[in-house]
Design an enzyme around this catalytic site. Structure first.
Site: not given
Ligand code: PEP
Length: 263
Positions: A13-15, A106, A108, A178, A184, A222, A243-244
């Protein structure tokens, strides 16, 4: 029954990242890693969710990879079809652009963009009716976990969509658990805690549909190469929403490799 025979999914997930040139480089690096050491599609399915305006260019870039990598939309409109809805992209328009997967719910989007359960139901329904596969995100806040409400919150989020998903459509649902406090932040749920929640989710969904036994349940929060092997070893964790770490081709590749090797 555990879900250990389920082909895992690893989705990046590049956001709201990155700039075009970096996105192109990232995909090229990933393709090169996969070329040097292939990860079979049967061992791990891979997807990338770029920003909406890059869906088609990234999809075109991915076409020259030596294996299928799905392009995933990060969101979909609550409105179906076409019409006077400025700024929106409907499920039908995604499908028309050969996008087959979409993230819905999600945290966010729930937190910053008002995606309440009734809106998420419309999004899920539209996506399924257009033939898309939905990666439906659920997860509790730190406060809810500390108050012992984590399981109740997550099961409720799953029950929320049950009224709009018909018996066959459950085949087109993937759940991503999640925990919000792990997204994040660098904090990951321990593999034992993540497995426990995934087992609860599988049991809860299985009470709604027998497809629950074979549904892919992804963990997100994470995930990085350092913790992916342990998470992948858990029987009910069938992949990761990343994500990251998905913004670095090598890290993302290693996470996919961890799931491919363990399952
Ligand atoms: C996400 O945004 O779905 C996520 C899990 O982010 P991260 O891996 O950065 O925690």
């Amino acid at each position: 029954m555990s879900g250990s025979t389920i082909t895992p999914w690893v989705v990046g997930n590049w956001k709201m990242n990155p700039m075009q040139a970096d996105a192109k480089q990232l995909v090229q690096n990933l393709k090169k890693l996969l070329q040097d050491q292939e990860i079979a599609e049967s061992a791990c399915q891979i997807g990338i969710a770029p920003i909406s305006i890059a869906l088609q260019s990234i999809q075109a870039e991915l076409q020259s990879a030596n294996r299928h990598i799905a392009t995933v939309a990060q969101d979909v409109s609550r409105i179906a079809g076409t019409g006077a809805y400025t700024g929106e992209v409907s499920a039908e328009l995604l499908k028309d652009s050969q996008i087959e997967f979409v993230l819905v719910g999600h945290s966010e989007r729930r937190e910053f963009f008002g995606d309440a359960p009734n809106i998420l139901n419309e999004k899920v329904q539209n996506a399924l009716n257009a033939g898309l596969t939905v990666i439906y995100c659920v997860g509790e806040s730190l406060e809810q976990r500390e108050n012992g409400q984590a399981e109740q919150v997550v099961l409720q989020q799953i029950c929320d969509i049950a009224s709009v998903v018909n018996a066959q459509q459950w085949e087109k649902i993937v759940i991503a658990y999640e925990p919000i406090w792990a997204i994040g932040t660098g904090k990951t749920a321990s593999p034992a805690d993540a497995q426990a929640m995934h087992a609860t989710i599988r049991e809860g969904i299985s009470q709604i549909t027998p497809i629950g036994q074979t549904m892919a349940l992804l963990y997100g929060g994470s995930v990085k190469p350092e913790n992916a092997v342990e998470l992948a070893a858990c029987p009910d964790i069938n992949g990761a929403l990343v994500g990251g770490a998905s913004l670095n081709a090598e890290s993302f590749y290693k996470i996919a490799q961890a799931f491919a090797n363990t399952k």
